[in-house]
Write a protein that holds these residues in place. Structure first.
Motif, PDB file in Angstrom:
ATOM      1  N   ARG A 140       0.838  -1.189   0.000  1.00 26.61           N
ATOM      2  CA  ARG A 140       0.000   0.000   0.000  1.00 26.61           C
ATOM      3  C   ARG A 140       0.876   1.242   0.000  1.00 26.61           C
ATOM      4  NH1 ARG A 140      -2.901  -3.482  -0.990  1.00 26.61           N
ATOM      5  NH2 ARG A 140      -4.931  -4.049  -0.127  1.00 26.61           N
ATOM      6  N   LEU A 141       0.355   2.330  -0.570  1.00 23.36           N
ATOM      7  CA  LEU A 141       1.020   3.620  -0.559  1.00 23.36           C
ATOM      8  C   LEU A 141       0.292   4.571   0.372  1.00 23.36           C
ATOM      9  CD1 LEU A 141       1.682   4.202  -4.389  1.00 23.36           C
ATOM     10  CD2 LEU A 141       3.406   3.699  -2.640  1.00 23.36           C
ATOM     11  N   GLN A 142       1.051   5.460   1.006  1.00 24.79           N
ATOM     12  CA  GLN A 142       0.460   6.489   1.840  1.00 24.79           C
ATOM     13  C   GLN A 142       1.438   7.657   1.928  1.00 24.79           C
ATOM     14  OE1 GLN A 142      -1.099   5.166   5.627  1.00 24.79           O
ATOM     15  NE2 GLN A 142      -1.289   7.244   6.402  1.00 24.79           N
ATOM     16  N   VAL A 143       0.897   8.856   2.063  1.00 29.78           N
ATOM     17  CA  VAL A 143       1.720  10.050   2.250  1.00 29.78           C
ATOM     18  C   VAL A 143       1.765  10.376   3.737  1.00 29.78           C
ATOM     19  CG1 VAL A 143       2.010  12.491   1.698  1.00 29.78           C
ATOM     20  CG2 VAL A 143       1.115  10.922  -0.028  1.00 29.78           C
ATOM     21  N   ILE A 144       2.978  10.425   4.282  1.00 28.98           N
ATOM     22  CA  ILE A 144       3.161  10.707   5.706  1.00 28.98           C
ATOM     23  C   ILE A 144       4.179  11.826   5.850  1.00 28.98           C
ATOM     24  CG2 ILE A 144       3.805   9.771   7.966  1.00 28.98           C
ATOM     25  CD1 ILE A 144       3.135   7.013   6.903  1.00 28.98           C
ATOM     26  N   GLU A 145       3.761  12.923   6.462  1.00 24.63           N
ATOM     27  CA  GLU A 145       4.644  14.060   6.706  1.00 24.63           C
ATOM     28  C   GLU A 145       5.368  14.484   5.427  1.00 24.63           C
ATOM     29  OE1 GLU A 145       7.118  12.687   9.896  1.00 24.63           O
ATOM     30  OE2 GLU A 145       5.633  13.184  11.420  1.00 24.63           O
ATOM     31  N   GLU A 146       4.595  14.634   4.358  1.00 27.52           N
ATOM     32  CA  GLU A 146       5.100  15.098   3.066  1.00 27.52           C
ATOM     33  C   GLU A 146       6.150  14.160   2.460  1.00 27.52           C
ATOM     34  OE1 GLU A 146       3.893  17.651   1.251  1.00 27.52           O
ATOM     35  OE2 GLU A 146       2.369  17.654   2.817  1.00 27.52           O
ATOM     36  N   ARG A 147       6.063  12.879   2.781  1.00 26.42           N
ATOM     37  CA  ARG A 147       6.932  11.881   2.174  1.00 26.42           C
ATOM     38  C   ARG A 147       6.088  10.694   1.724  1.00 26.42           C
ATOM     39  NH1 ARG A 147      11.869  10.634   6.110  1.00 26.42           N
ATOM     40  NH2 ARG A 147      10.124  10.200   7.525  1.00 26.42           N
ATOM     41  N   LEU A 148       6.512  10.096   0.623  1.00 32.17           N
ATOM     42  CA  LEU A 148       5.815   8.932   0.105  1.00 32.17           C
ATOM     43  C   LEU A 148       6.237   7.707   0.901  1.00 32.17           C
ATOM     44  CD1 LEU A 148       3.859   8.026  -2.153  1.00 32.17           C
ATOM     45  CD2 LEU A 148       5.875   7.463  -3.524  1.00 32.17           C
ATOM     46  N   CYS A 149       5.263   6.980   1.401  1.00 35.26           N
ATOM     47  CA  CYS A 149       5.519   5.812   2.244  1.00 35.26           C
ATOM     48  C   CYS A 149       4.926   4.577   1.583  1.00 35.26           C
ATOM     49  CB  CYS A 149       4.912   6.014   3.632  1.00 35.26           C
ATOM     50  SG  CYS A 149       5.089   4.595   4.743  1.00 35.26           S
TER      51      CYS A 149
ATOM     52  N   TYR B 254       4.188   0.437   2.427  1.00 37.15           N
ATOM     53  CA  TYR B 254       4.223  -0.595   3.464  1.00 37.15           C
ATOM     54  C   TYR B 254       3.554  -1.874   2.976  1.00 37.15           C
ATOM     55  CZ  TYR B 254      -0.605   0.863   4.573  1.00 37.15           C
ATOM     56  OH  TYR B 254      -1.945   1.176   4.500  1.00 37.15           O
ATOM     57  N   ASP B 255       4.040  -2.977   3.521  1.00 38.37           N
ATOM     58  CA  ASP B 255       3.552  -4.302   3.177  1.00 38.37           C
ATOM     59  C   ASP B 255       3.412  -5.082   4.470  1.00 38.37           C
ATOM     60  OD1 ASP B 255       2.795  -6.581   1.899  1.00 38.37           O
ATOM     61  OD2 ASP B 255       4.797  -7.134   1.222  1.00 38.37           O
ATOM     62  N   HIS B 256       2.242  -5.642   4.712  1.00 40.45           N
ATOM     63  CA  HIS B 256       1.960  -6.341   5.962  1.00 40.45           C
ATOM     64  C   HIS B 256       1.527  -7.762   5.653  1.00 40.45           C
ATOM     65  CE1 HIS B 256      -0.455  -6.557   9.989  1.00 40.45           C
ATOM     66  NE2 HIS B 256       0.653  -7.243  10.017  1.00 40.45           N
ATOM     67  N   TYR B 257       2.254  -8.721   6.186  1.00 39.50           N
ATOM     68  CA  TYR B 257       1.902 -10.124   6.010  1.00 39.50           C
ATOM     69  C   TYR B 257       2.114 -10.856   7.323  1.00 39.50           C
ATOM     70  CZ  TYR B 257       1.862 -14.928   4.322  1.00 39.50           C
ATOM     71  OH  TYR B 257       1.568 -16.252   4.139  1.00 39.50           O
ATOM     72  N   GLN B 258       1.001 -11.396   7.886  1.00 40.29           N
ATOM     73  CA  GLN B 258       1.020 -12.096   9.168  1.00 40.29           C
ATOM     74  C   GLN B 258       1.715 -11.215  10.205  1.00 40.29           C
ATOM     75  OE1 GLN B 258       2.680 -16.007   8.405  1.00 40.29           O
ATOM     76  NE2 GLN B 258       0.878 -16.679   7.283  1.00 40.29           N
ATOM     77  N   ASP B 259       2.832 -11.638  10.778  1.00 38.42           N
ATOM     78  CA  ASP B 259       3.497 -10.852  11.814  1.00 38.42           C
ATOM     79  C   ASP B 259       4.610  -9.969  11.258  1.00 38.42           C
ATOM     80  OD1 ASP B 259       1.874 -12.022  13.677  1.00 38.42           O
ATOM     81  OD2 ASP B 259       3.305 -13.574  14.230  1.00 38.42           O
TER      82      ASP B 259
ATOM     83  N   VAL C  79      10.239   4.504   3.297  1.00 38.23           N
ATOM     84  CA  VAL C  79       9.978   5.925   3.099  1.00 38.23           C
ATOM     85  C   VAL C  79      10.927   6.448   2.032  1.00 38.23           C
ATOM     86  CG1 VAL C  79      10.104   8.220   4.138  1.00 38.23           C
ATOM     87  CG2 VAL C  79       9.106   6.335   5.416  1.00 38.23           C
ATOM     88  N   MET C  80      10.407   7.219   1.095  1.00 41.11           N
ATOM     89  CA  MET C  80      11.233   7.825   0.058  1.00 41.11           C
ATOM     90  C   MET C  80      11.758   9.165   0.568  1.00 41.11           C
ATOM     91  SD  MET C  80      10.367   8.647  -3.943  1.00 41.11           S
ATOM     92  CE  MET C  80      10.747   6.974  -4.487  1.00 41.11           C
ATOM     93  N   GLU C  81      13.065   9.228   0.809  1.00 46.99           N
ATOM     94  CA  GLU C  81      13.664  10.438   1.373  1.00 46.99           C
ATOM     95  C   GLU C  81      13.691  11.588   0.364  1.00 46.99           C
ATOM     96  OE1 GLU C  81      14.997  11.088   4.561  1.00 46.99           O
ATOM     97  OE2 GLU C  81      13.811   9.313   5.031  1.00 46.99           O
ATOM     98  N   GLU C  82      13.933  11.276  -0.894  1.00 46.13           N
ATOM     99  CA  GLU C  82      13.981  12.294  -1.948  1.00 46.13           C
ATOM    100  C   GLU C  82      12.986  11.897  -3.022  1.00 46.13           C
ATOM    101  OE1 GLU C  82      17.200  14.457  -4.962  1.00 46.13           O
ATOM    102  OE2 GLU C  82      17.875  12.997  -3.457  1.00 46.13           O
ATOM    103  N   TYR C  83      11.943  12.706  -3.169  1.00 44.03           N
ATOM    104  CA  TYR C  83      10.842  12.315  -4.046  1.00 44.03           C
ATOM    105  C   TYR C  83      11.320  12.106  -5.481  1.00 44.03           C
ATOM    106  CZ  TYR C  83       6.494  12.331  -6.638  1.00 44.03           C
ATOM    107  OH  TYR C  83       5.471  11.981  -7.481  1.00 44.03           O
ATOM    108  N   GLY C  84      10.894  10.990  -6.065  1.00 47.42           N
ATOM    109  CA  GLY C  84      11.206  10.685  -7.449  1.00 47.42           C
ATOM    110  C   GLY C  84      12.528   9.978  -7.665  1.00 47.42           C
ATOM    111  N   VAL C  85      13.316   9.793  -6.591  1.00 50.35           N
ATOM    112  CA  VAL C  85      14.624   9.139  -6.704  1.00 50.35           C
ATOM    113  C   VAL C  85      14.494   7.718  -6.164  1.00 50.35           C
ATOM    114  CG1 VAL C  85      17.062   9.196  -6.056  1.00 50.35           C
ATOM    115  CG2 VAL C  85      15.812  11.343  -6.443  1.00 50.35           C
ATOM    116  N   GLU C  86      14.568   6.730  -7.051  1.00 50.68           N
ATOM    117  CA  GLU C  86      14.353   5.342  -6.645  1.00 50.68           C
ATOM    118  C   GLU C  86      15.356   4.881  -5.597  1.00 50.68           C
ATOM    119  OE1 GLU C  86      14.381   2.883 -10.074  1.00 50.68           O
ATOM    120  OE2 GLU C  86      12.532   3.696 -10.922  1.00 50.68           O
TER     121      GLU C  86
END
Length: 387
Positions: A273-282, A284-289, A295-302
Motif C-alpha cells: 500500500r502507498l500512503q503520504v506521511i509528513e510530506e513523504r511517500l511511504c 508498506y507491506d503487511h503479512y502475518q506478523d 519511506v522515500m527520502e527524496e521524491y522521485g529518486v528510486e
C-alpha cells in the motif's frame, strides 16, 4: 496602512489558526468575519498553515456486507478522546449516497481535505467532510452507453472485450486546479483511453489515445495524491519476458499529463500500500506478523527508499496469541490496525498506548482514510455545485 486594514489583517491571522469547525461558527459572528472566512484566498492560506496540516481526521466508509446495503460514513477526530481513551463518538453521514443516488461508490484518497467518490456508473462526487459540502460533477461525454460498468464490454475488431477502469484525483499547482484522471484499459488491446476532468474549467477532455504497455497494469485501484500526481501500485514485466514481473508505482502527472513508472523495494504487490506521511511517500507491506515500511527520502529518486525498523507488536496490550491484526495505515507515530476483523484501533508505538476507534460486525467491509481538515470547497468559484 489604514487602521481598518491593519485590524483586518490581524483578525485574519488569528482566524487562520482556528480549526474548521470553529471557523464555520465564526462566520456568523459578524459581517467582517464572514467576509474574511468566505474569501477563496483565506481557504488557501488556511490549508497551508502548519496548524491546519496538524489537524488530521479519520473517515471510515462502511460498505456493508452485500450490494444492497447503503454506504455509510463515520468521521472521527484523531485528537479527541473520552475518559476511557477511546476516540469520541464519530459523526455519522449517509447523505452523499442518498443525495446523489450513487451505486456502490469507490472513494479515492483525499487531496487537501477533499474526497472523490466514483460509483459503478462513473458518477463522480467531490466532498469535503469538514464543511459537509459536496458537488456532483458533470458526466464524462467520452464514455458511451456501453461504458457504464466498472468492467464493461465493448465491440472491437477482435470481438467483445472487457476494459478495466481506474481513477485518480489530485491537485495541479501550476494551474491551481483540482483534476480527476480516468484510465480505461482494454485487456486485449493496447489502446489506452485517458480522460481528465478539470474543476476550474468544469469539463472533461480526452488527452491522448496511443499504444499503452499492456504488460504494465494497476493492481490496486486505491491510489494516493502526492506532488501533483496520482500514484498507484502496479505490476510491470521485464524486457526479457512478460512473465517475469516486478512491482512498480505508476504515476499520472496532472501538470504534464504523462505517466511515469518507478520501481519499488518490495518483492510482492498483493498487500503493498502507498500512503503520504509528513510530506513523504511511504510504502508498506503487511503479512502475518511481518511489516515492511519504506519511506522515500527524496521524491522521485528510486535509490532514496529507506527501510524503517518494524514495530514490536508484542508490547501492545490488546494483542494476544489468539488475536489477528492487519495494518491499515499510519498517522505520524500511530499505526491504524484492524484487530480480529471487528475493531479498529490507533496504536502509538512510541508511547505504547492504544485508542479504540470503532467496533463493527466482522463481515462488514470498511475502508478507513485519513484526511486534513480544511475549508477547500469541492467546486470552483465559477460553477455552482449540483446538489
Amino acid at each position: 496602512m489604514a487602521m481598518k486594514d491593519l485590524h483586518s489583517e490581524i483578525m485574519e491571522n488569528i482566524l487562520l489558526r482556528l480549526p474548521v469547525k470553529s471557523l464555520l461558527r465564526s462566520k456568523f459572528v459578524c459581517k467582517d468575519w464572514f467576509n474574511i472566512i468566505s474569501r477563496p484566498q483565506f481557504a488557501k492560506s488556511h490549508l497551508r498553515h502548519p496548524q491546519t496540516q496538524a489537524r488530521i481526521g479519520l473517515c471510515i466508509i462502511d460498505y456493508g456486507d452485500n450490494s444492497d446495503d447503503k454506504v455509510v460514513g463515520y468521521l472521527h477526530s484523531t485528537k479527541e478522546y473520552d475518559d476511557n481513551g477511546e476516540l469520541l463518538d464519530p459523526h455519522r453521514f449517509d447523505d452523499i449516497e442518498e443525495t446523489h443516488n450513487l451505486n456502490a461508490p469507490q472513494i479515492l484518497d483525499s487531496c487537501d481535505g477533499l474526497f472523490c467518490f466514483v460509483d459503478g456508473y462513473h458518477k463522480i462526487v467531490l466532498w469535503n467532510p469538514s464543511t459537509r459540502q459536496h458537488n456532483q460533477l458533470p458526466p464524462n461525454p467520452n464514455l458511451s452507453d456501453n461504458d457504464f460498468s466498472p468492467y464493461r464490454e465493448w465491440e472491437s475488431p477482435r470481438g467483445i472485450e472487457k476494459i478495466e477502469n481506474y481513477y485518480g484525483f489530485g491537485y495541479d499547482s501550476c494551474s491551481d486546479d483540482y483534476k480527476i484522471v480516468g484510465v480505461f484499459v482494454p485487456v486485449h488491446d493496447s489502446n489506452i483511453r485517458i480522460d481528465v476532468f478539470s474543476l476550474k474549467s468544469y469539463s472533461w477532455r480526452r488527452i491522448l489515445q496511443k499504444d499503452y504497455d499492456a504488460d504494465s497494469y494497476v493492481v490496486n485501484e486505491n491510489g494516493v495524491a502526492f506532488h501533483g500526481a496520482a500514484r498507484w501500485i502496479a505490476s510491470s514485466s521485464s524486457s526479457s519476458s512478460k512473465y517475469d514481473r516486478h512491482p512498480i508505482t505508476l504515476a499520472f502527472d496532472f501538470e504534464k499529463e504523462q505517466f511515469k513508472e518507478m520501481k519499488i523495494p518490495v518483492n510482492t504487490i498483493v498487500r503493498a500500500r502507498l500512503q503520504v506521511i509528513e510530506e513523504r511517500l511511504c510504502l508498506y507491506d503487511h503479512y502475518q506478523d511481518e511489516i515492511e515500511k519504506w519511506v522515500m527520502e527524496e521524491y522521485g529518486v528510486e535509490s532514496s527508499w529507506i527501510k524503517l525498523p518494524p514495530p514490536i507488536y508484542m508490547h501492545i496490550n490488546i494483542f494476544n496469541e489468539q488475536s489477528s491484526y492487519q495494518l491499515w495505515g499510519f498517522l505520524n507515530s500511530k499505526y491504524l490496525l484492524r484487530v480480529d476483523f471487528w475493531e479498529f484501533i490507533l496504536w502509538d508505538h512510541k508511547e505504547n498506548t492504544e485508542h479504540k476507534v470503532m467496533t463493527f460486525e466482522p463481515m462488514r467491509h470498511r475502508r478507513p482514510l485519513f484526511f486534513v481538515e480544511t475549508l477547500v470547497p469541492p467546486y470552483s468559484s465559477f460553477h455552482t455545485p449540483i446538489n
